[in-house]
Design a protein around this motif. Structure first.
Motif, short mmCIF file in Angstrom:
data_model
loop_
_atom_site.label_atom_id
_atom_site.label_comp_id
_atom_site.label_asym_id
_atom_site.label_seq_id
_atom_site.Cartn_x
_atom_site.Cartn_y
_atom_site.Cartn_z
N SER A 103 -0.28 12.13 5.69
CA SER A 103 0.14 10.91 5.70
C SER A 103 0.81 10.39 6.85
O SER A 103 0.92 9.06 7.06
CB SER A 103 1.38 11.03 4.74
N PHE A 110 1.32 2.97 -8.56
CA PHE A 110 1.24 4.23 -8.13
C PHE A 110 0.81 5.09 -9.55
O PHE A 110 1.45 4.71 -10.62
CB PHE A 110 2.61 4.51 -7.72
N ASN A 111 0.15 6.09 -9.11
CA ASN A 111 -0.27 7.07 -10.21
C ASN A 111 -1.08 6.49 -11.52
O ASN A 111 -1.37 7.15 -12.48
CB ASN A 111 1.11 7.88 -10.99
N ALA A 155 2.04 1.73 -3.72
CA ALA A 155 0.85 2.04 -4.53
C ALA A 155 0.32 3.52 -4.20
O ALA A 155 0.07 4.36 -5.20
CB ALA A 155 -0.42 1.05 -3.88
N GLU A 156 0.27 3.91 -3.04
CA GLU A 156 -0.26 5.30 -2.71
C GLU A 156 0.74 6.34 -2.63
O GLU A 156 0.71 7.64 -2.96
CB GLU A 156 -0.83 5.33 -1.23
N TYR A 157 2.20 6.15 -2.26
CA TYR A 157 3.13 7.22 -2.11
C TYR A 157 4.32 7.11 -3.04
O TYR A 157 5.38 7.63 -2.90
CB TYR A 157 3.73 7.45 -0.51
N HIS A 196 5.85 13.10 -2.44
CA HIS A 196 4.36 12.72 -2.36
C HIS A 196 3.79 12.62 -0.83
O HIS A 196 2.90 12.05 -0.44
CB HIS A 196 3.95 11.35 -2.93
N LYS A 203 0.85 -1.27 -0.03
CA LYS A 203 0.03 0.07 0.07
C LYS A 203 0.89 1.31 0.19
O LYS A 203 0.72 2.27 -0.51
CB LYS A 203 -0.86 -0.02 1.26
N LEU A 241 -6.27 1.87 -7.08
CA LEU A 241 -5.86 1.84 -5.53
C LEU A 241 -6.29 0.31 -4.99
O LEU A 241 -7.19 -0.32 -5.27
CB LEU A 241 -6.58 2.83 -4.58
#
Length: 416
Positions: free
Chosen positions: A187, A255-256, A34-36, A182, A31, A260
């Protein structure tokens, strides 16, 4: 170290790695990527580095004294044993519920099980009962043998997917590879949760010492401090390396991209398995899905064993009595029932349970770190058995690191 001696020592470090490569890696590290992107790599490296001494101390103390860290806590002060028991009681049900819930998602993904919302708790309960039965019948011997097979399988499949991902490159070009990119103030809760179980909760350092003793009894060989520490470090740094591999997989494949990982244990498991099959081909689904479920099952069993074993031991030490097998079995029962209760309460919020369990682990980490430090650098170990100055300074820095982020978390949650 001779091969024969190493094989007799081999076990606790691999068991630690297989237990660690669960929620912190499959869920949190994936995760994070994937997110950062690579924004949290620095925190992951810091958590692995600064926690390392306190896990190593578990194997070191057991090899040097033939006793667990828990026995050492009691020798320094009975209050330390009581404190440790309180920590176990606060965390054990949440942690077991969290890992069982994640494992249930991989189980349903593997066998394509679809259940109505009212029955979503059933796979988690089945896994808790299976873990209980596995440990009640086989105890350490079966745990040691099974976890080596499971861990080896997941290690090979993870590295294979990682190198293929590196070869193919990210799905969407990552413009900024800075480890601080990011990140925002929002966060912080996830960063704390990520570090809470990276690579594992520090209170599980007592499990290393208990597993080291159990392995010695099983093999009939008492390893030296050097042999025991070397074996543990192999498992620890394998775990640390794989945490970065999972970040890369999440960053390169999600990522991007606009995709998600879902806030649902089944859908999340499906997403993680798809990360692998996207690289290795759809034909590998059964292999990857089985590997994901296997490692989470190993985590479930290892965590339940660790909590039951350590709780039974600390109560026996506090009572100044010999530990009985019935005590271990009693705590297996209580952990199983408590895990079922927590799953029932948090079934509707997968991420909330994971976040709560990992945050609790992070808040208690500085306390356990100080206990381990005090014990290792006490009169219980000779100078030769104690680690060198570099490790001593790293452990002091680690305590400061853990306290700093605990205070930040408290400030963020209660004063903002």
């Amino acid at each position: 170290m001779k091969i024969k001696q190493f094989l007799k020592t081999l076990g606790p470090g691999i068991l630690f790695a297989s237990t660690a490569i669960g929620v912190s890696h499959l869920v949190q590290s994936t995760k994070a990527g994937a997110e950062y992107g690579f924004g949290l790599v620095g925190f992951i490296i810091a958590a692995n580095l600064f926690k390392w001494p306190f896990f190593e101390f578990g194997s070191r103390y057991a090899a040097a004294t033939g006793q667990s860290l828990i026995d050492g806590y009691q020798k320094i002060s009975p209050w330390f044993s009581r404190l440790y028991l309180g920590i176990n009681l606060v965390s054990m049900f949440f942690v077991n519920a969290a890992v069982s819930l994640v494992a249930a998602g991989f189980l349903q993904n593997l066998f394509n099980i679809e259940l109505a919302a009212i029955y979503f708790f059933v796979p988690s309960v089945v896994l808790l009962l299976f873990s209980f039965s596995f440990l009640a019948l086989g105890r350490y011997s079966l745990l040691d043998s099974g976890i080596k097979i499971i861990g080896s399988f997941m290690f090979v499949s993870t590295l294979l997917a990682f190198f293929i991902a590196i070869f193919d490159g990210p799905k969407v070009p990552i413009q900024n590879f800075s480890i601080f990119a990011h990140l925002t103030p929002h966060s912080l809760p996830f960063v704390i949760a990520l570090m809470g179980w990276m690579p594992a909760a520090i209170d599980s350092s007592t499990w290393n010492s208990l597993w080291t003793i159990a392995r010695s009894k099983q093999s009939g060989y008492a390893p030296t401090v050097k042999e025991s520490v070397f074996e543990f470090n192999i498992g620890y740094w394998i775990s640390a390396t794989l945490s970065i591999c999972f970040v890369v997989l999440g960053a390169f494949l999600l990522f991007n991209t606009g995709n998600l990982l879902p806030d649902n244990n089944v859908a999340f498991a499906t997403g993680v398995v798809n990360l692998y099959t996207a690289q290795l081909g759809s034909w590998t689904f059964i292999i990857i899905a089985a590997a994901g479920f296997s490692i989470m099952l190993g985590t479930c069993i290892g965590v339940m064993d660790g909590y039951a074993r350590s709780t039974a031991r600390v109560i026996a030490v506090m009572r100044n009595q010999e530990e009985k097998q019935s005590d271990y079995l009693l705590w297996l029962v209580l952990i199983t029932l408590g895990g079922m209760l927590v799953i029932g309460l948090f079934m509707a919020s997968f991420n909330q349970l994971i976040g709560l369990a990992t945050t609790i682990s992070f808040l208690i980490a500085p306390i356990i770190a100080m206990l381990n430090y005090k014990l290792i650098f006490s009169q219980h170990l000779t100078k030769k058995q104690q680690p060198g100055k570099a490790m001593q300074w790293l452990s002091i820095a680690g305590i400061g690191f853990l306290f700093l982020f605990s205070f930040v978390l408290i400030y963020f949650n209660w004063f903002q």
